[in-house]
Enzyme design. Structure first.
Site, short mmCIF file in Angstrom:
data_model
loop_
_atom_site.label_atom_id
_atom_site.label_comp_id
_atom_site.label_asym_id
_atom_site.label_seq_id
_atom_site.Cartn_x
_atom_site.Cartn_y
_atom_site.Cartn_z
N ARG A 56 130.25 5.08 107.52
CA ARG A 56 130.70 6.33 106.91
C ARG A 56 132.08 6.17 106.27
O ARG A 56 132.38 6.86 105.31
CB ARG A 56 130.79 7.44 107.98
CG ARG A 56 129.43 7.94 108.44
CD ARG A 56 129.59 9.16 109.29
NE ARG A 56 130.67 9.96 108.74
CZ ARG A 56 131.43 10.79 109.42
NH1 ARG A 56 131.22 10.96 110.69
NH2 ARG A 56 132.38 11.46 108.83
N ARG B 10 136.62 21.41 116.62
CA ARG B 10 136.84 21.48 115.17
C ARG B 10 136.54 22.86 114.57
O ARG B 10 135.63 23.02 113.75
CB ARG B 10 136.05 20.38 114.46
CG ARG B 10 136.33 19.01 115.03
CD ARG B 10 135.76 17.89 114.23
NE ARG B 10 136.66 17.46 113.16
CZ ARG B 10 136.44 16.39 112.40
NH1 ARG B 10 135.34 15.69 112.57
NH2 ARG B 10 137.29 16.05 111.48
C1 UD1 Z 1 141.03 15.86 108.71
C2 UD1 Z 1 140.45 14.49 108.46
C3 UD1 Z 1 140.21 13.78 109.78
C4 UD1 Z 1 141.49 13.77 110.62
C5 UD1 Z 1 142.12 15.15 110.71
C6 UD1 Z 1 143.51 15.14 111.35
C7 UD1 Z 1 139.17 14.73 106.40
C8 UD1 Z 1 137.82 14.81 105.78
N1 UD1 Z 1 139.20 14.65 107.75
O1 UD1 Z 1 140.07 16.57 109.50
O2 UD1 Z 1 139.80 12.47 109.48
O3 UD1 Z 1 141.17 13.34 111.92
O4 UD1 Z 1 142.26 15.73 109.40
O5 UD1 Z 1 144.37 14.33 110.62
O6 UD1 Z 1 140.18 14.67 105.74
N2 UD1 Z 1 142.18 23.48 113.53
C9 UD1 Z 1 142.03 24.80 113.92
N3 UD1 Z 1 141.50 25.69 113.04
C10 UD1 Z 1 141.12 25.32 111.79
C11 UD1 Z 1 141.27 23.98 111.38
C12 UD1 Z 1 141.81 23.07 112.29
O7 UD1 Z 1 142.35 25.15 115.05
O8 UD1 Z 1 140.64 26.18 111.03
C13 UD1 Z 1 142.71 22.49 114.49
C14 UD1 Z 1 141.64 21.47 114.87
O9 UD1 Z 1 140.87 21.91 115.96
C15 UD1 Z 1 142.46 20.26 115.20
C16 UD1 Z 1 143.67 20.37 114.28
O10 UD1 Z 1 143.72 21.73 113.85
O11 UD1 Z 1 142.90 20.36 116.54
C17 UD1 Z 1 143.65 19.45 113.11
O12 UD1 Z 1 142.48 19.65 112.35
P1 UD1 Z 1 142.47 19.40 110.78
O13 UD1 Z 1 143.78 18.83 110.31
O14 UD1 Z 1 141.97 20.63 110.13
O15 UD1 Z 1 141.35 18.27 110.68
P2 UD1 Z 1 140.17 18.15 109.67
O16 UD1 Z 1 140.57 18.72 108.34
O17 UD1 Z 1 138.92 18.60 110.31
#
Ligand code: UD1
Length: 428
Positions: free
Chosen positions: A397, A122
């Site tokens: 949660r 993450r």
């Molecule tokens: C949000 C949701 C979570 C859900 C996820 C995917 C909330 C509070 N949480 O999490 O429940 O499982 O979306 O639908 O809304 N990534 C990067 N760099 C970044 C950010 C993300 O590489 O800066 C990658 C992550 O490692 C992951 C993917 O992108 O593989 C998706 O992550 P993201 O959509 O950002 O998930 P969250 O916002 O953490």
């Protein structure tokens, strides 16, 4: 320590009402930081992640008043600091939204990296790159503090690569920035659209949420508003999966059927019968479901937050099913718990192959995270005998009154306080 006990093998029958969307509400609550007067938000579910964010807002100086079972008035007018220590952020992943909201309001923010479910690495590089594009100087300080500073956040072009969190954070940071921000490849999840609608109700100018480009014209200030959050797609999907896994007949009420299409379609592929109404979906399943092939994808694809619940459901579907997790890199840990219940499966990296068995057997298992906890409950509901689930604080949660709602559908399920071994000895 509390545990959930399920005496499985009963088909779920009846109706269940769905609450407000956790992931939308967490973004909206952070969004209240940007408004100069009170926001009244309705459809806020009673779950511990919401409690964690409300606590942070209150600690930072917000007036938080509960004016109805699911309605809160939140006024952040007297906030004077953009600082949030780890003590406050460690309980909830979505506390990283405070970075965008505080930066958007003050032009600076110091927020500790958040806690949350352990479902992979993450990273937040996309968030940081986005803030930098809006003019922030970024520093990673001691105690896992991220600090952002800009004279005046200014609009720019950013690419969010479908990340939900990064899209939300940049929207929060950009609505009061100078000029125009263009978010390319934004996440299109329903809660991203909900946040845009909320911000617009507060006087922001956000266009295109839910499409391939979001355009934000910065405004000087936002005012308060009254707003109701959307229903929770994942809570609804979880009851739909539970209905199908137990060969039951359940009317899932208070949903937006369009948001559910990515979940109804694999259920239909498994042989479930689905009927859609204006704000409800009926799920009815045959004695044995059929195998299917699922790959998690950004919306409108199949949500990663439903992958564990389908993992549980497919354990008793006929034939070999394939689950491909393309979003998070460590989201199959719960599978080892399913094998304790008699599931036949193999995990290889991001792919799991599940060979359906006729029946699961109850067993003591652990909830490894929020959605994995829901998977254990589904497995327990369709297993023969007693399933005992520990670590249920993860379930709290994101699911309001899961046990009560399932009881209402005829499940034999209860929460019970269990003393840990040796507790009486240590009590002296
Ligand atoms: C949000 C949701 C979570 C859900 C996820 C995917 C909330 C509070 N949480 O999490 O429940 O499982 O979306 O639908 O809304 N990534 C990067 N760099 C970044 C950010 C993300 O590489 O800066 C990658 C992550 O490692 C992951 C993917 O992108 O593989 C998706 O992550 P993201 O959509 O950002 O998930 P969250 O916002 O953490």
């Amino acid at each position: 320590m509390e545990k959930i006990f399920i005496n499985g093998g009963r088909a779920l029958r009846g109706g269940v009402h769905i609450g407000g969307a956790k992931n939308a509400v967490l973004a909206l609550l952070a969004g209240t930081i940007l408004a100069k007067d009170a926001c009244r938000i309705d459809n806020i579910p009673e779950i511990s992640d919401v409690g964690a964010i409300l606590h942070i807002l209150h600690q930072l100086g917000a007036e938080v008043r509960r004016v109805g079972k699911y309605t809160y008035d939140i006024n952040t007018r007297y906030f004077d600091s953009g600082e949030v220590p780890y003590e406050l952020t460690k309980h909830c992943r979505a506390s990283y939204y405070l970075l965008g909201a505080l930066f958007g309001r003050f032009g600076h923010a110091r927020v500790a990296l958040p806690g949350g479910c352990d479902i992979g690495v993450r990273p937040i590089d996309l968030h940081i790159r986005g803030f930098e594009q809006l003019g922030a100087l970024y520093k990673f300080e001691e105690n896992a503090i991220i600090s952002l500073q800009a004279e005046q956040p200014s609009g720019s072009v950013v690419n969010m690569k479908s990340s939900v969190g990064a899209t939300v954070n940049i929207m929060l940071a950009a609505v009061r920035a100078r000029g125009v921000t263009v978010i390319e490849t934004p996440a299109k999840e329903p809660h991203v659209v909900d946040l845009a609608n909320f911000l617009n109700a507060c006087g922001a100018d956000v266009r295109g949420a839910g499409t391939d480009v979001i355009k934000i014209h910065g405004v000087k200030e936002l005012h308060g508003c009254e707003y109701a959050a959307i229903p929770d797609q994942i809570e609804a999907g979880t009851y739909m999966a539970a209905a199908a896994a137990t060969h039951g007949r359940v009317l899932v009420q208070g949903v937006i059927p369009k948001h559910m299409e990515c979940i109804t379609s694999p259920l239909i592929e498994c042989g479930a019968h689905i009927e859609e109404y204006d704000d409800a979906i009926l799920v009815e399943a045959p004695e044995r479901l059929q195998r299917c092939k699922i790959k998690t994808m950004p919306y409108p694809g199949f949500p990663t937050d439903m992958q564990p619940q389908f993992g549980a459901l497919l354990c008793t579907a006929e034939g070999a099913s394939i689950l491909n997790e393309s979003i998070h890199d460590n989201r199959f840990r719960y599978m080892e718990q399913l094998t304790r219940m008699g599931a036949q499966l193999k995990v290889d990296g991001k792919v799991a192959v599940i060979e359906g068995v006729e029946q699961l057997r109850g067993a003591p298992v652990k909830a490894y995270d929020l959605r994995a906890g829901a998977a254990m409950v589904i497995a327990g509901l369709c297993a023969q005998g007693i399933t005992e689930i520990e670590n249920i604080e993860f379930i709290d949660r994101g699911f309001e009154n899961l046990v009560g709602k399932l009881k209402g559908l005829g499940a034999d399920i209860k929460r019970k306080e269990v003393r840990e071994y040796g507790a009486e000895l240590m009590a002296g």
